[in-house]
Design a protein around this motif. Structure first.
Motif, PDB file in Angstrom:
ATOM      1  N   ALA A   1       0.843  -1.196   0.000  1.00 29.59           N
ATOM      2  CA  ALA A   1       0.000   0.000   0.000  1.00 29.59           C
ATOM      3  C   ALA A   1       0.876   1.242   0.000  1.00 29.59           C
ATOM      4  N   LEU A   2       0.524   2.207  -0.832  1.00 32.18           N
ATOM      5  CA  LEU A   2       1.171   3.522  -0.810  1.00 32.18           C
ATOM      6  C   LEU A   2       0.202   4.492  -0.148  1.00 32.18           C
ATOM      7  N   ILE A   3       0.636   5.104   0.950  1.00 33.96           N
ATOM      8  CA  ILE A   3      -0.210   6.004   1.731  1.00 33.96           C
ATOM      9  C   ILE A   3       0.447   7.371   1.791  1.00 33.96           C
ATOM     10  N   THR A   4      -0.233   8.391   1.293  1.00 29.01           N
ATOM     11  CA  THR A   4       0.301   9.742   1.435  1.00 29.01           C
ATOM     12  C   THR A   4      -0.037  10.274   2.825  1.00 29.01           C
ATOM     13  N   GLY A   5       0.890  11.018   3.401  1.00 28.74           N
ATOM     14  CA  GLY A   5       0.673  11.555   4.745  1.00 28.74           C
ATOM     15  C   GLY A   5       0.589  10.466   5.789  1.00 28.74           C
ATOM     16  N   GLY A   6       1.557   9.561   5.778  1.00 27.54           N
ATOM     17  CA  GLY A   6       1.507   8.415   6.685  1.00 27.54           C
ATOM     18  C   GLY A   6       2.207   8.615   8.008  1.00 27.54           C
ATOM     19  N   ASN A   7       2.579   9.829   8.324  1.00 29.69           N
ATOM     20  CA  ASN A   7       3.405  10.053   9.513  1.00 29.69           C
ATOM     21  C   ASN A   7       2.617  10.328  10.781  1.00 29.69           C
ATOM     22  N   ARG A   8       1.331  10.711  10.667  1.00 31.66           N
ATOM     23  CA  ARG A   8       0.585  11.048  11.884  1.00 31.66           C
ATOM     24  C   ARG A   8      -0.906  10.862  11.650  1.00 31.66           C
ATOM     25  N   GLY A   9      -1.667  11.013  12.730  1.00 29.24           N
ATOM     26  CA  GLY A   9      -3.115  11.016  12.643  1.00 29.24           C
ATOM     27  C   GLY A   9      -3.678   9.779  11.968  1.00 29.24           C
ATOM     28  N   LEU A  10      -4.657   9.996  11.100  1.00 34.16           N
ATOM     29  CA  LEU A  10      -5.307   8.873  10.440  1.00 34.16           C
ATOM     30  C   LEU A  10      -4.364   8.126   9.502  1.00 34.16           C
TER      31      LEU A  10
ATOM     32  N   ARG B   1      -1.208   7.541   9.880  1.00 33.50           N
ATOM     33  CA  ARG B   1      -0.443   6.623  10.735  1.00 33.50           C
ATOM     34  C   ARG B   1      -1.305   5.438  11.146  1.00 33.50           C
ATOM     35  N   ALA B   2      -2.553   5.695  11.517  1.00 34.47           N
ATOM     36  CA  ALA B   2      -3.453   4.620  11.923  1.00 34.47           C
ATOM     37  C   ALA B   2      -3.687   3.645  10.780  1.00 34.47           C
ATOM     38  N   TYR B   3      -3.878   4.171   9.564  1.00 35.47           N
ATOM     39  CA  TYR B   3      -4.069   3.293   8.411  1.00 35.47           C
ATOM     40  C   TYR B   3      -2.832   2.433   8.185  1.00 35.47           C
ATOM     41  N   ALA B   4      -1.664   3.061   8.256  1.00 33.93           N
ATOM     42  CA  ALA B   4      -0.427   2.341   7.994  1.00 33.93           C
ATOM     43  C   ALA B   4      -0.245   1.176   8.962  1.00 33.93           C
ATOM     44  N   LEU B   5      -0.423   1.427  10.241  1.00 34.56           N
ATOM     45  CA  LEU B   5      -0.178   0.377  11.228  1.00 34.56           C
ATOM     46  C   LEU B   5      -1.260  -0.692  11.205  1.00 34.56           C
ATOM     47  N   ALA B   6      -2.503  -0.297  10.927  1.00 32.53           N
ATOM     48  CA  ALA B   6      -3.563  -1.298  10.822  1.00 32.53           C
ATOM     49  C   ALA B   6      -3.321  -2.209   9.621  1.00 32.53           C
ATOM     50  N   LEU B   7      -2.886  -1.625   8.504  1.00 30.58           N
ATOM     51  CA  LEU B   7      -2.583  -2.446   7.333  1.00 30.58           C
ATOM     52  C   LEU B   7      -1.362  -3.334   7.581  1.00 30.58           C
ATOM     53  N   ALA B   8      -0.371  -2.801   8.297  1.00 30.24           N
ATOM     54  CA  ALA B   8       0.789  -3.624   8.637  1.00 30.24           C
ATOM     55  C   ALA B   8       0.369  -4.826   9.475  1.00 30.24           C
ATOM     56  N   GLU B   9      -0.524  -4.603  10.433  1.00 26.29           N
ATOM     57  CA  GLU B   9      -1.021  -5.707  11.249  1.00 26.29           C
ATOM     58  C   GLU B   9      -1.764  -6.733  10.398  1.00 26.29           C
ATOM     59  N   ALA B  10      -2.365  -6.270   9.298  1.00 23.90           N
ATOM     60  CA  ALA B  10      -3.105  -7.162   8.396  1.00 23.90           C
ATOM     61  C   ALA B  10      -2.195  -7.830   7.369  1.00 23.90           C
ATOM     62  N   GLY B  11      -0.882  -7.573   7.444  1.00 23.43           N
ATOM     63  CA  GLY B  11       0.060  -8.245   6.557  1.00 23.43           C
ATOM     64  C   GLY B  11       0.409  -7.505   5.288  1.00 23.43           C
ATOM     65  N   VAL B  12       0.126  -6.192   5.244  1.00 25.40           N
ATOM     66  CA  VAL B  12       0.397  -5.387   4.054  1.00 25.40           C
ATOM     67  C   VAL B  12       1.690  -4.607   4.240  1.00 25.40           C
ATOM     68  N   ASP B  13       2.562  -4.626   3.240  1.00 27.43           N
ATOM     69  CA  ASP B  13       3.772  -3.812   3.255  1.00 27.43           C
ATOM     70  C   ASP B  13       3.428  -2.375   2.865  1.00 27.43           C
ATOM     71  N   LEU B  14       4.369  -1.454   3.139  1.00 33.71           N
ATOM     72  CA  LEU B  14       4.028  -0.041   3.073  1.00 33.71           C
ATOM     73  C   LEU B  14       5.062   0.804   2.333  1.00 33.71           C
ATOM     74  N   ILE B  15       4.537   1.754   1.546  1.00 30.96           N
ATOM     75  CA  ILE B  15       5.299   2.907   1.083  1.00 30.96           C
ATOM     76  C   ILE B  15       4.569   4.122   1.637  1.00 30.96           C
ATOM     77  N   LEU B  16       5.244   4.879   2.473  1.00 33.12           N
ATOM     78  CA  LEU B  16       4.617   6.011   3.149  1.00 33.12           C
ATOM     79  C   LEU B  16       5.257   7.308   2.684  1.00 33.12           C
ATOM     80  N   THR B  17       4.438   8.340   2.528  1.00 33.37           N
ATOM     81  CA  THR B  17       4.997   9.652   2.220  1.00 33.37           C
ATOM     82  C   THR B  17       4.849  10.568   3.426  1.00 33.37           C
ATOM     83  N   TYR B  18       5.687  11.586   3.427  1.00 31.41           N
ATOM     84  CA  TYR B  18       5.693  12.544   4.533  1.00 31.41           C
ATOM     85  C   TYR B  18       6.312  13.835   4.024  1.00 31.41           C
ATOM     86  N   ARG B  19       5.941  14.931   4.666  1.00 27.04           N
ATOM     87  CA  ARG B  19       6.620  16.193   4.386  1.00 27.04           C
ATOM     88  C   ARG B  19       7.880  16.262   5.238  1.00 27.04           C
ATOM     89  N   THR B  20       8.913  16.862   4.714  1.00 27.47           N
ATOM     90  CA  THR B  20      10.249  16.797   5.295  1.00 27.47           C
ATOM     91  C   THR B  20      10.313  17.114   6.796  1.00 27.47           C
TER      92      THR B  20
END
Length: 252
Positions: A5-14, A16-35
């Motif tokens: 899964a590629l998630i924009t804005g994966g560093n905080r808030g929702l 972050r929640a999406y990223a970790l929930a998907l990780a728990e479900a066995g999905v690998d991640l590409i996350l974006t963030y502002r510097t």
């Protein structure tokens, strides 16, 4: 082979929640963030890796559409070197901002910011990334309950722009359907995160919102993340072009 899964804005808030929930479900991640959020995104990566997932982060400002070609090339390289793949499975256009003001007090700059972050950015980023989304993949855009109800009347520009996202998602769903890709939009109700200055984390605000929802409380990040996981990892491929509100029955 794990899904990615590629998630924009994966560093905080929702995000972050999406990223970790998907990780728990066995999905690998590409996350974006502002510097400026580098420390925060490193913490999310560490948590995802602690769950046994492969996760990488790539900086991206969705307002800067002139960087999208280079970003897409970086994603392509990350897929090749990290996963030995040339595509990914799920795109989540999550990055956002939420300036609030009455119509009388809304400035041109505020409208331009909301347009750039919530509509122009996701529109053209999706355009660039479509060749990298696997056939049979899934796209989630994100709206808000404020496209249905007006709340306290402070988010006209934000709610209107999210309405545009909902229309875009229907057109997108039709265009990608021949490839077996679904596209839907999740509209979150009021949720206790740092979004828009973190006002929804206030206990008094949360208590008041609870009186406005059928479920009797403000939303939690896990509530929305659960819907995301179900839409991406469940047998929901037949659902497309839909607005799915996750608000606990707010203002019904």
């Amino acid at each position: 082979m794990p899904e990615i899964a590629l998630i924009t804005g994966g560093n905080r808030g929702l995000g972050r929640a999406y990223a970790l929930a998907l990780a728990e479900a066995g999905v690998d991640l590409i996350l974006t963030y502002r510097t400026p959020a580098k420390d925060a995104i490193e913490a999310v990566l560490a948590e995802a890796r602690g769950l046994g997932r492969t996760a990488v982060a790539i900086p991206l400002d969705t307002r800067e559409i002139n960087t999208f070609d280079q970003f897409t090339a970086t994603v392509r390289e990350a897929l090749r070197t990290t996963w030995e793949r040339d595509d990914f499975d799920f795109l989540l256009n999550n990055a956002g901002t939420g300036p609030g003001a009455t119509i009388a007090d809304t400035t041109v700059e505020m409208v331009d910011e909301v347009f750039a972050v919530h509509f122009r950015g996701p529109f053209f980023l999706t355009q660039k990334l479509l060749p990298l989304i696997a056939d049979g993949g899934r796209i989630l855009n994100f709206s808000t309950g404020l496209s249905r109800f007006t709340g306290e009347g402070l988010y006209s520009a934000y709610g209107a722009m999210k309405g545009a996202v909902e229309v875009f998602t229907r057109y997108l769903a039709k265009e990608v359907a021949p490839r077996g890709i679904s596209a839907n939009v999740i509209a979150a109700g009021a949720t206790a995160t740092e979004f828009a200055g973190g006002g929804l984390l206030d206990e008094n605000v949360g208590a008041y919102i609870g009186t406005q929802t059928a479920r009797g409380r403000i939303g939690r990040p896990a509530d929305i993340a659960g819907v995301v996981v179900a839409m991406l990892t469940g047998d929901t491929g037949w659902v497309t072009a839909q607005r799915i509100e996750a608000s606990g029955g707010m203002l019904i």
